[in-house]
Design an enzyme around this catalytic site. Sequence first.
Site, PDB file in Angstrom:
ATOM      1  N   ARG A 237     -18.089 -21.695   8.633  1.00  0.00           N
ATOM      2  CA  ARG A 237     -18.878 -21.819   7.681  1.00  0.00           C
ATOM      3  C   ARG A 237     -18.614 -22.429   6.220  1.00  0.00           C
ATOM      4  NH1 ARG A 237     -20.520 -20.601   2.461  1.00  0.00           N
ATOM      5  NH2 ARG A 237     -19.210 -18.771   2.533  1.00  0.00           N
ATOM      6  N   ASP A 238     -17.732 -21.574   5.677  1.00  0.00           N
ATOM      7  CA  ASP A 238     -17.060 -22.099   4.574  1.00  0.00           C
ATOM      8  C   ASP A 238     -16.453 -23.251   4.575  1.00  0.00           C
ATOM      9  OD1 ASP A 238     -16.853 -21.741   1.651  1.00  0.00           O
ATOM     10  OD2 ASP A 238     -15.001 -20.445   1.821  1.00  0.00           O
TER      11      ASP A 238
ATOM     12  N   HIS B 223      -9.489 -14.116  -1.093  1.00  0.00           N
ATOM     13  CA  HIS B 223      -9.779 -15.337  -0.434  1.00  0.00           C
ATOM     14  C   HIS B 223      -9.224 -16.332  -1.293  1.00  0.00           C
ATOM     15  CE1 HIS B 223     -13.476 -17.783   0.930  1.00  0.00           C
ATOM     16  NE2 HIS B 223     -12.831 -18.477   0.412  1.00  0.00           N
TER      17      HIS B 223
ATOM     18  N   HIS C  36      -7.756 -20.002  -2.194  1.00  0.00           N
ATOM     19  CA  HIS C  36      -8.000 -21.500  -2.123  1.00  0.00           C
ATOM     20  C   HIS C  36      -6.556 -22.149  -2.664  1.00  0.00           C
ATOM     21  CE1 HIS C  36     -12.552 -22.551  -1.950  1.00  0.00           C
ATOM     22  NE2 HIS C  36     -11.967 -21.344  -1.440  1.00  0.00           N
TER      23      HIS C  36
ATOM     24  N   CYS D 115     -12.604 -28.631  -2.461  1.00  0.00           N
ATOM     25  CA  CYS D 115     -12.855 -27.776  -3.771  1.00  0.00           C
ATOM     26  C   CYS D 115     -13.753 -28.484  -4.518  1.00  0.00           C
ATOM     27  CB  CYS D 115     -11.542 -27.464  -4.319  1.00  0.00           C
ATOM     28  SG  CYS D 115     -11.971 -26.526  -5.720  1.00  0.00           S
TER      29      CYS D 115
ATOM     30  N   ASN E  36      -9.825 -24.254   0.865  1.00  0.00           N
ATOM     31  CA  ASN E  36      -9.469 -22.866   1.874  1.00  0.00           C
ATOM     32  C   ASN E  36      -7.967 -22.966   2.302  1.00  0.00           C
ATOM     33  OD1 ASN E  36     -11.957 -20.964   1.762  1.00  0.00           O
ATOM     34  ND2 ASN E  36     -12.688 -22.900   2.869  1.00  0.00           N
TER      35      ASN E  36
END
Length: 305
Positions: free
Chosen positions: A18-19, A210, A212, A243, A252
Amino acid sequence: MTAQDLPRKVKIVEVGPRDGLQNEKETIPADIKIALVDRLTAAGFANIEAASFVSPKWVPQMATSTEVMAGIARRPGVLYSALAPNMKGFEAALAAGADEIVIFGAASEAFSQKNINCSIAESIERFRDVAEATKRHGLRLRAAVSCAFGCPYQGEVPLDAVADVVARLRDLGCDEIDIADTIGVATPRKVHEVMPRVIREFPIEGLSGHFHDTYGQAIANIYASLEEGITIYHSSVAGLGGCPYAKGATGNVATEDVLYLMQGLGIETGVDLDAVVDAGQFIAGHLGRKSNSRAGNAIAAKRQQ
């Protein structure tokens, strides 16, 4: 803190399907997404972010979410999560069999205004119906706090602002809250400031990191979070996901890199690193580029020797 004091077990939430994939410009066929989720399920993840029920106008890549959720081979006990920012999205996620609904709020007032044209308080209030419906149907509710470590528009984000959003999301009934470094600017020192503050607002066992990897700090930040006792981490297979606020930067943190870290620390994840390396090479191959995972690429190269 010594390695002996770190958590003995962590949960890795795989967000690649998803992300990770949502910002890809070329349309990825549903069968490729299904194959990716199935590989990740087989690798042993307890939680996979598999879909997003938002308007295809805004996120075209997620237009196949219903098809993906219908096609995956589900394993009992695995949570398949879906982003649902409004009631229309919630109804679609519910019909598709999502186990967990994901909502989000920003810790930065500037970010909230710039992205969704409303204040933080207003944005979270918009999720109230979704939160209530999620609990009514017996599903898990997870929320992400974006820009918890810094904002592309206002820079520093006050600790109290992050804590306030966590408290508001807690009051909506969230089971888990993600503390997100949306633009990857955090360093371990910042992590040691933010995590203790949010732990005062929400049970530590329900908080996740979470991170990055925009500035190459994600693994260091995860280690700092382990030192604070955080036991849930988000990562993306092959480091999928850009990003949008830092042109050309990775997004990520790569799951393979996180698993390699945990393996080296003797921390149990329940996930098979070799199987994730295979999944990473599979999706990177489909996208026609090298994986963003250093550990994944090193392990794959070693196999070929």
